[in-house]
Structure formats: structure tokens, C-alpha cells
Design a protein around this motif. Structure first.
Motif, PDB file in Angstrom:
ATOM      1  N   VAL A  46       0.886  -1.175   0.040  1.00  0.00           N
ATOM      2  CA  VAL A  46       0.033  -0.168   0.063  1.00  0.00           C
ATOM      3  C   VAL A  46       0.785   1.502   0.096  1.00  0.00           C
ATOM      4  CG1 VAL A  46      -1.452   1.328   1.365  1.00  0.00           C
ATOM      5  CG2 VAL A  46      -2.012  -0.964   1.023  1.00  0.00           C
ATOM      6  N   LEU A  47       1.862   1.086   0.960  1.00  0.00           N
ATOM      7  CA  LEU A  47       2.573   2.580   1.092  1.00  0.00           C
ATOM      8  C   LEU A  47       3.587   2.744  -0.139  1.00  0.00           C
ATOM      9  CD1 LEU A  47       3.648   4.718   3.026  1.00  0.00           C
ATOM     10  CD2 LEU A  47       5.426   3.182   3.790  1.00  0.00           C
ATOM     11  N   THR A  48       4.233   1.865  -0.695  1.00  0.00           N
ATOM     12  CA  THR A  48       5.025   1.786  -1.766  1.00  0.00           C
ATOM     13  C   THR A  48       4.689   1.542  -3.262  1.00  0.00           C
ATOM     14  OG1 THR A  48       6.942   1.040  -0.198  1.00  0.00           O
ATOM     15  CG2 THR A  48       7.581   1.127  -2.782  1.00  0.00           C
ATOM     16  N   GLY A  49       3.855   0.657  -3.261  1.00  0.00           N
ATOM     17  CA  GLY A  49       3.268   0.374  -4.565  1.00  0.00           C
ATOM     18  C   GLY A  49       1.958   1.373  -4.923  1.00  0.00           C
ATOM     19  N   LEU A  50       0.979   1.350  -4.231  1.00  0.00           N
ATOM     20  CA  LEU A  50      -0.002   2.507  -4.532  1.00  0.00           C
ATOM     21  C   LEU A  50       0.229   4.001  -4.048  1.00  0.00           C
ATOM     22  CD1 LEU A  50      -2.916   0.360  -2.936  1.00  0.00           C
ATOM     23  CD2 LEU A  50      -2.237   0.376  -5.233  1.00  0.00           C
ATOM     24  N   ASN A  51       1.055   4.051  -3.199  1.00  0.00           N
ATOM     25  CA  ASN A  51       1.257   5.588  -2.710  1.00  0.00           C
ATOM     26  C   ASN A  51       2.692   6.053  -3.242  1.00  0.00           C
ATOM     27  OD1 ASN A  51       1.575   7.850  -0.045  1.00  0.00           O
ATOM     28  ND2 ASN A  51       0.045   8.219  -1.753  1.00  0.00           N
ATOM     29  N   LEU A  92       0.037   1.637  14.941  1.00  0.00           N
ATOM     30  CA  LEU A  92      -0.697   2.691  14.073  1.00  0.00           C
ATOM     31  C   LEU A  92      -0.204   4.142  14.575  1.00  0.00           C
ATOM     32  CD1 LEU A  92      -4.050   2.259  12.533  1.00  0.00           C
ATOM     33  CD2 LEU A  92      -3.686   4.299  13.577  1.00  0.00           C
ATOM     34  N   ALA A  93      -0.520   4.166  15.968  1.00  0.00           N
ATOM     35  CA  ALA A  93      -0.305   5.659  16.591  1.00  0.00           C
ATOM     36  C   ALA A  93       0.962   6.157  16.315  1.00  0.00           C
ATOM     37  CB  ALA A  93      -0.389   5.740  18.054  1.00  0.00           C
ATOM     38  N   VAL A  94       2.149   5.084  16.553  1.00  0.00           N
ATOM     39  CA  VAL A  94       3.396   5.384  16.137  1.00  0.00           C
ATOM     40  C   VAL A  94       3.765   5.972  14.845  1.00  0.00           C
ATOM     41  CG1 VAL A  94       5.829   4.646  16.301  1.00  0.00           C
ATOM     42  CG2 VAL A  94       4.451   4.038  18.137  1.00  0.00           C
ATOM     43  N   GLY A  95       3.164   5.022  14.003  1.00  0.00           N
ATOM     44  CA  GLY A  95       3.187   5.366  12.457  1.00  0.00           C
ATOM     45  C   GLY A  95       2.635   6.723  11.880  1.00  0.00           C
ATOM     46  N   ALA A  96       1.544   7.008  12.881  1.00  0.00           N
ATOM     47  CA  ALA A  96       0.831   8.486  12.546  1.00  0.00           C
ATOM     48  C   ALA A  96       2.172   9.631  12.677  1.00  0.00           C
ATOM     49  CB  ALA A  96      -0.140   8.517  13.163  1.00  0.00           C
ATOM     50  N   LEU A  97       2.553   9.220  13.961  1.00  0.00           N
ATOM     51  CA  LEU A  97       3.580  10.450  14.249  1.00  0.00           C
ATOM     52  C   LEU A  97       4.837  10.207  13.157  1.00  0.00           C
ATOM     53  CD1 LEU A  97       4.023   9.727  18.125  1.00  0.00           C
ATOM     54  CD2 LEU A  97       2.750  11.793  16.984  1.00  0.00           C
ATOM     55  N   VAL A  98       5.328   9.268  12.922  1.00  0.00           N
ATOM     56  CA  VAL A  98       6.436   9.103  11.810  1.00  0.00           C
ATOM     57  C   VAL A  98       5.867   9.612  10.464  1.00  0.00           C
ATOM     58  CG1 VAL A  98       8.014   7.692  10.672  1.00  0.00           C
ATOM     59  CG2 VAL A  98       7.400   7.311  13.295  1.00  0.00           C
ATOM     60  N   ARG A 215      -0.603  10.883   1.982  1.00  0.00           N
ATOM     61  CA  ARG A 215       0.630  10.435   2.381  1.00  0.00           C
ATOM     62  C   ARG A 215       0.576   9.581   3.845  1.00  0.00           C
ATOM     63  NH1 ARG A 215       3.959  14.696  -0.729  1.00  0.00           N
ATOM     64  NH2 ARG A 215       4.178  13.598  -2.781  1.00  0.00           N
ATOM     65  N   VAL A 216       0.119  10.538   4.716  1.00  0.00           N
ATOM     66  CA  VAL A 216       0.099  10.073   6.363  1.00  0.00           C
ATOM     67  C   VAL A 216      -0.969   8.791   6.239  1.00  0.00           C
ATOM     68  CG1 VAL A 216      -0.508  10.725   8.717  1.00  0.00           C
ATOM     69  CG2 VAL A 216       0.588  12.518   7.108  1.00  0.00           C
ATOM     70  N   ARG A 217      -1.892   9.160   5.669  1.00  0.00           N
ATOM     71  CA  ARG A 217      -2.944   8.027   5.747  1.00  0.00           C
ATOM     72  C   ARG A 217      -2.373   6.740   5.173  1.00  0.00           C
ATOM     73  NH1 ARG A 217      -7.383  10.082   2.406  1.00  0.00           N
ATOM     74  NH2 ARG A 217      -8.156  11.138   4.320  1.00  0.00           N
ATOM     75  N   ALA A 218      -1.653   6.650   4.181  1.00  0.00           N
ATOM     76  CA  ALA A 218      -1.161   5.362   3.508  1.00  0.00           C
ATOM     77  C   ALA A 218      -0.154   5.115   4.552  1.00  0.00           C
ATOM     78  CB  ALA A 218      -0.403   5.825   2.301  1.00  0.00           C
ATOM     79  N   PHE A 219       0.824   5.782   5.223  1.00  0.00           N
ATOM     80  CA  PHE A 219       1.895   5.541   6.302  1.00  0.00           C
ATOM     81  C   PHE A 219       0.925   4.729   7.338  1.00  0.00           C
ATOM     82  CE2 PHE A 219       5.576   5.186   8.706  1.00  0.00           C
ATOM     83  CZ  PHE A 219       6.546   5.239   7.705  1.00  0.00           C
ATOM     84  N   VAL A 220       0.058   5.444   7.867  1.00  0.00           N
ATOM     85  CA  VAL A 220      -0.881   5.011   8.986  1.00  0.00           C
ATOM     86  C   VAL A 220      -1.205   3.500   8.731  1.00  0.00           C
ATOM     87  CG1 VAL A 220      -2.839   5.261  10.286  1.00  0.00           C
ATOM     88  CG2 VAL A 220      -1.465   7.034   9.958  1.00  0.00           C
ATOM     89  N   VAL A 221      -2.015   3.068   7.747  1.00  0.00           N
ATOM     90  CA  VAL A 221      -2.658   1.807   7.126  1.00  0.00           C
ATOM     91  C   VAL A 221      -1.546   0.991   7.278  1.00  0.00           C
ATOM     92  CG1 VAL A 221      -3.856   0.701   5.424  1.00  0.00           C
ATOM     93  CG2 VAL A 221      -4.519   2.960   6.044  1.00  0.00           C
TER      94      VAL A 221
END
Length: 333
Positions: A46-51, A92-98, A215-221
Motif C-alpha cells: 500500500v505504502l510503496t506500490g500504491l502511494n 498505528l499511532a507510532v506510524g502516524a507520528l512518523v 501520504r500520512v493516511r497510507a503510512f498509518v495503514v
């Protein structure tokens, strides 16, 4: 949910039951490994291929899920599915911060930032040894199987439900749920926004898409998937230790996504299968050919690298993309 996706999920569930009920303990453990690799690879897809965001730090996010699981399991009143969901939410919360911090980064800059994350996070347990177990890590207790579930499994299959098979079922149920959710996301408006930002961010911004939020949404997922995969990995290994989440793990996940096919959930599953079954297969073949255990162990990374190069050269779209092209050629010929 589209009817086709639901039918595929039900068919996958039937296949999982048939395979697990006819597998021995060792193969069942390997299938569990494939399951958590598939979840992590799906999130990275999702992060690399789609976003279009390259992350080299997903092994660190898996570590967050693993350590969260180890700590939550100390509380004996929480059922295992709830613990897995909580571990995923924490990651997911840590990923949101990053993701918020990295939302303005692109290409090699984002890769460098996530690389720093992959290097830094495994060192945190060394500084908080009392709470996180230091270099030895934290033991992960596998909860007892609920009595009603054990009885139901015996009624349906006629076999006792062991802890190994229980974890395998739980892992593959998680795979099916995650893949269904990601498939629905990728086909909807969220997925269209991801692809628009990946293909042409300037045009996407002119069309009214918020680049940072997308971008943040993709990183969070993707982070949530990594957290769930890390939780299952800790349960499978019965341990959450820094050595299990080194930079090598992040690089292997990227290679699995490339091998399977960027942007394809089917490719993520194929990449996870290669990541799980190819190294022990090569090691066993090397031992049969007369190599020592050490030589056979070093042969596996070499063959894995050669397979990666061959697939990139012969099928740039990965295994899933190459298979789709082959099917299309046969239909049109």
C-alpha cells in the motif's frame, strides 16, 4: 463489500482450513511465518506500490507491535484477539507520528528517514533493559486456547486444536481480514487518491487532493499492518528481542514486495511465500549436495539474491504482474 471479494475471502478460508488440517507441526509453523510476512508485505505494498513512498523501516514498526504484545500479555484478563488489535493500534499511532514527520519527504529522503528509524528502534530495549528485557528480549506467553473454541474445533475437524495450529488459524484469519480491507480501500476513493499522488503529485494537488494527508493516511495503514505482523511474529517465536527486528528484516520486506509485484496484494502473498519457503529449501538442497551446515546457510541468501535479480530482469512487474501478462497474452493469442 463487493460480492466477488466476499466470495474470494470465503474460498480462501476454506483453503486455509483444508491446508492446516492436513499439515504437520513444522509446515504449520512455516505457514504462520508466511502469514505475518504477508500482512507486513501487504501494508508495504500500500505504502510503496500504491502511494509511491519507499520505507526501509517497517521492521522497526513490527518491533513496536511485538513488544506491545509481549507487554500486554502480562495482563492475563485480555483475550488474544483484543491484544492483537491493541498492538496494531499502538503501532498505528507510532506510524502516524512518523508519517506526519515524514509527510514532506520524498524518494531517497523518506528512505533515509525510515532507515534511521530501522537502525534506532531495535536499540531502544538496550536502554530500557528492565522494562523491555535488554538484549535478551521479552518472553511472549502464548495464551491458552478458549475452551469453547477447542470444543468447536474438535467437533468440526475431529482433531485436538494445538497451540501451533491455533496461532496459524488466527494468523491466516488476520491475513484474510487485512487483505479484504486493503482491497476495498485500494478500489475506493482512498486508493484512487493514493495512486494519483504516486503518479503525479502536482496534478493531484491541483485536483484538490491533500498530499500530506494522503501520504500520512497510507503510512498509518501500512504501520497498522506492520504492527499486527510483528505481534504475530512475537507469538510465533515466543520472544520479542532486538535481534529479530534488525535492518535485514526491513530490507527483506522490501524485496518481498518487489518480487511479488508492487501494488499487488496477490504479489505480497507471493513475495511472502518466497521469503518463507525459499531459504530453507535452498539450505536443505545444499546439505543434500554435501555442503556443510554453514555453507548451506550462506547459500540461501545467494540464491535469494539471484532469484530477485532474475525476476527483476524477466518480470519487472513482479511475479503477479508477470502472471497477469502471461494470462493476457494467452487470451489474446
Amino acid at each position: 463489500m463487493p460480492r466477488r471479494t466476499l466470495l474470494i475471502a470465503l474460498a480462501a478460508l476454506v483453503v486455509v482450513v483444508l491446508v492446516l488440517e492436513t499439515s504437520g507441526p513444522f509446515l504449520t509453523s512455516q505457514l504462520t511465518t508466511m502469514a505475518y510476512f504477508a500482512i507486513a508485505a501487504a501494508g508495504l505494498t500500500v505504502l510503496t506500490g500504491l502511494n509511491g513512498q519507499l520505507s526501509l523501516g517497517h521492521g522497526a514498526l513490527m518491533a513496536v507491535g511485538a513488544y506491545s504484545t509481549a507487554l500486554l500479555l502480562k495482563s492475563e484478563f485480555l483475550p488474544l484477539p483484543v491484544i492483537l488489535v491493541l498492538a496494531m493500534v499502538i503501532t498505528l499511532a507510532v506510524g502516524a507520528l512518523v508519517g506526519v514527520a515524514a509527510a514532506r519527504l520524498h524518494g531517497p529522503y523518506l528512505a533515509g528517514a525510515t532507515l534511521a528509524l530501522a537502525v534506532a528502534v531495535p536499540g531502544i530495549p538496550l536502554f530500557f533493559g528492565e522494562a523491555l528485557g535488554g538484549e535478551q528480549g521479552l518472553p511472549v506467553r502464548m495464551p491458552e486456547i478458549p475452551g469453547w473454541l477447542a470444543d468447536a474445533a474438535y467437533f468440526v475437524t475431529g482433531q485436538e486444536l494445538t497451540s501451533i495450529r491455533y496461532l496459524a488459524y488466527l494468523s491466516w484469519l488476520a491475513v484474510i481480514i487485512v487483505f479484504v480491507l486493503l482491497a476495498n480501500l485500494s478500489r475506493g476513493r482512498v486508493g484512487r487518491d493514493w495512486r494519483a499522488v504516486r503518479d503525479e503529485d502536482v496534478a493531484a494537488e491541483l485536483a484538490g487532493i491533500d498530499l500530506g494527508r494522503t501520504r500520512v493516511r497510507a503510512f498509518v495503514v501500512s504501520s497498522g499492518c506492520a504492527g499486527l505482523a510483528g505481534a504475530l511474529m512475537a507469538l510465533s517465536a515466543r520472544l520479542a528481542a532486538p535481534s529479530g527486528f534488525a535492518l535485514t528484516l526491513s530490507l527483506l520486506l522490501v524485496s518481498a514486495v518487489v518480487l511479488g509485484g508492487l501494488g499487488s496484494l496477490t504479489g505480497a502473498l507471493a513475495g511472502a511465500a518466497l521469503l518463507t519457503f525459499l531459504p530453507p529449501l535452498v539450505t536443505g538442497a545444499g546439505t543434500d549436495l554435501g555442503l556443510s551446515d554453514v555453507q548451506a546457510a550462506h547459500l540461501a541468501p545467494l540464491i535469494y539474491g539471484l532469484v530477485t535479480v532474475l525476476i527483476v530482469l524477466l518480470a519487472p512487474a513482479g511475479l503477479a504482474g508477470g502472471l497477469r501478462k502471461l494470462i493476457h497474452r494467452r487470451r489474446t493469442s
